[in-house]
Design a protein around this motif. Structure first.
Motif, PDB file in Angstrom:
ATOM      1  N   VAL A  74      52.715  38.202  38.120  1.00  0.00           N
ATOM      2  CA  VAL A  74      51.866  38.572  39.252  1.00  0.00           C
ATOM      3  C   VAL A  74      51.984  40.079  39.447  1.00  0.00           C
ATOM      4  CG1 VAL A  74      51.456  38.291  41.726  1.00  0.00           C
ATOM      5  CG2 VAL A  74      52.231  36.336  40.352  1.00  0.00           C
ATOM      6  N   LEU A  75      50.859  40.743  39.598  1.00  0.00           N
ATOM      7  CA  LEU A  75      50.853  42.192  39.819  1.00  0.00           C
ATOM      8  C   LEU A  75      50.644  42.463  41.304  1.00  0.00           C
ATOM      9  CD1 LEU A  75      51.170  44.584  37.850  1.00  0.00           C
ATOM     10  CD2 LEU A  75      48.704  44.883  37.949  1.00  0.00           C
ATOM     11  N   ILE A  76      51.613  43.147  41.917  1.00  0.00           N
ATOM     12  CA  ILE A  76      51.586  43.440  43.346  1.00  0.00           C
ATOM     13  C   ILE A  76      51.186  44.901  43.571  1.00  0.00           C
ATOM     14  CG2 ILE A  76      52.946  43.580  45.465  1.00  0.00           C
ATOM     15  CD1 ILE A  76      52.701  40.751  44.671  1.00  0.00           C
ATOM     16  N   THR A  77      50.204  45.130  44.421  1.00  0.00           N
ATOM     17  CA  THR A  77      49.765  46.491  44.735  1.00  0.00           C
ATOM     18  C   THR A  77      49.934  46.755  46.227  1.00  0.00           C
ATOM     19  OG1 THR A  77      48.138  46.489  42.952  1.00  0.00           O
ATOM     20  CG2 THR A  77      47.853  48.125  44.675  1.00  0.00           C
ATOM     21  N   THR A  78      50.729  47.761  46.566  1.00  0.00           N
ATOM     22  CA  THR A  78      50.955  48.113  47.968  1.00  0.00           C
ATOM     23  C   THR A  78      50.447  49.515  48.304  1.00  0.00           C
ATOM     24  OG1 THR A  78      53.186  48.938  47.452  1.00  0.00           O
ATOM     25  CG2 THR A  78      52.993  46.633  48.137  1.00  0.00           C
ATOM     26  N   ARG A 102      47.727  36.824  38.315  1.00  0.00           N
ATOM     27  CA  ARG A 102      47.143  37.077  39.628  1.00  0.00           C
ATOM     28  C   ARG A 102      47.374  38.526  40.042  1.00  0.00           C
ATOM     29  NH1 ARG A 102      49.594  32.566  39.410  1.00  0.00           N
ATOM     30  NH2 ARG A 102      51.530  33.189  40.427  1.00  0.00           N
ATOM     31  N   PHE A 103      46.426  39.050  40.790  1.00  0.00           N
ATOM     32  CA  PHE A 103      46.525  40.391  41.368  1.00  0.00           C
ATOM     33  C   PHE A 103      46.631  40.243  42.877  1.00  0.00           C
ATOM     34  CE2 PHE A 103      43.986  40.583  37.505  1.00  0.00           C
ATOM     35  CZ  PHE A 103      44.605  41.583  36.779  1.00  0.00           C
ATOM     36  N   CYS A 104      47.685  40.790  43.454  1.00  0.00           N
ATOM     37  CA  CYS A 104      47.905  40.672  44.888  1.00  0.00           C
ATOM     38  C   CYS A 104      47.857  42.049  45.537  1.00  0.00           C
ATOM     39  CB  CYS A 104      49.250  40.014  45.176  1.00  0.00           C
ATOM     40  SG  CYS A 104      49.399  38.340  44.527  1.00  0.00           S
ATOM     41  N   ASP A 110      53.331  44.082  54.408  1.00  0.00           N
ATOM     42  CA  ASP A 110      53.012  42.668  54.190  1.00  0.00           C
ATOM     43  C   ASP A 110      53.322  42.158  52.783  1.00  0.00           C
ATOM     44  OD1 ASP A 110      51.992  42.562  56.788  1.00  0.00           O
ATOM     45  OD2 ASP A 110      49.980  43.125  56.143  1.00  0.00           O
ATOM     46  N   PHE A 111      53.875  43.013  51.907  1.00  0.00           N
ATOM     47  CA  PHE A 111      54.006  42.568  50.523  1.00  0.00           C
ATOM     48  C   PHE A 111      54.995  41.414  50.367  1.00  0.00           C
ATOM     49  CE2 PHE A 111      57.743  45.251  50.463  1.00  0.00           C
ATOM     50  CZ  PHE A 111      58.548  44.724  49.461  1.00  0.00           C
TER      51      PHE A 111
END
Length: 262
Positions: A74-78, A102-104, A110-111
């Motif tokens: 999963v790729l997390i973008t903040t 998934r891209f989040c 909120d991450f």
């Protein structure tokens, strides 16, 4: 605000059996796209890690096409700038051939909610603050550094700190200790699916303090969770920096982020 985009370009993993890893986009890609807003992001320190995870999945499926115990990324973008260029992030993974499920996208506040919603079992970032926040909420986390950038792409190299292994309950919360044991058990099952030699997974143990007894205790703790170790180093107080540069690990699991940096 939290949003998740499923990557329709890749086959989604079995949610009941996959090992979910979340990596921040700023760890995978450079801060700005090359060639303007319509360009692709360049590679950053976590890029070899994602390639190594893909190699493990590839080898697992070669051994058993019905295998469900796979790594799910999963790729997390903040970062707000990267969120504004979300389409560029998604197209960059496609351009580089990365299998991200998934891209989040979320704010820095909120991450953690994203991690919990996606049942993330290991969170990886180059941002120490993000790693500490996740650990405080019971999510197993690791800090990526320059060693990750020079790691191999054809073998996943995981490094354990002996102190963290022999005392998995040490940390901000007992939940993080339980998360560590769960992840270790799953990693051990994946390692067992390959032979001793020519494996796409290499598990290394380093004990920075104590002698052979300390190293032996850590090995026993790992074996109790079904984790076999490929390499073990007992440093007995010697500086850790030189050996870390040679091991070229993708990430280090330790209850003290600086314990192996001396």
């Amino acid at each position: 605000m939290v949003s998740t985009v499923e990557n329709t370009d890749v086959r989604q993993k079995d949610a009941d059996h996959a090992v979910v890893l979340a990596v921040t986009s700023h760890a995978v890609f450079e801060s700005g796209p090359k060639g303007g807003d319509d360009g692709f992001y360049g590679r950053s320190v976590a890029f070899p890690l994602l390639q190594a995870l893909q190699e493990v999945n590839k080898r697992l499926l070669e051994e058993n096409p019905a295998e469900s115990l796979l790594f799910d990324v999963v790729l997390i973008t903040t970062e707000s700038q990267q969120q504004q260029q979300s389409s560029c992030i998604i197209s960059s993974t496609r351009h580089h051939g990365l299998e991200v499920s998934r891209f989040c996208f979320s704010s820095e506040e909120d991450f953690i909610e994203n991690l919990q919603k996606n049942n993330v079992q290991l969170f990886l970032s180059t941002n120490r603050s993000e790693v500490l926040q996740a650990r405080q909420k019971g999510v197993l986390s690791a800090l990526l550094d320059e060693n990750s950038a020079s790691s191999p792409t054809d073998q996943l190299r995981v490094l354990f700190c002996g102190d963290a292994v022999s005392r998995p309950d040490v940390g901000p919360t007992s939940a993080s200790g339980q998360a560590a044991q769960t992840f270790l058990a799953q990693l051990g099952k994946i390692r067992q699916k390959f032979r001793m030699f020519d494996s796409p997974v290499c598990i290394t143990l380093v004990t920075s303090h104590g002698g052979r007894e300390s190293c032996g205790d850590a090995l026993k703790a790992l074996r109790s969770l079904g984790v076999g170790v490929d390499e073990a180093y007992c440093l007995a107080g010697a500086p850790c920096g030189p050996i870390l540069s040679l091991l070229r690990h993708h990430f280090l699991l330790s209850d003290r982020f600086s314990s192996l940096k001396d």
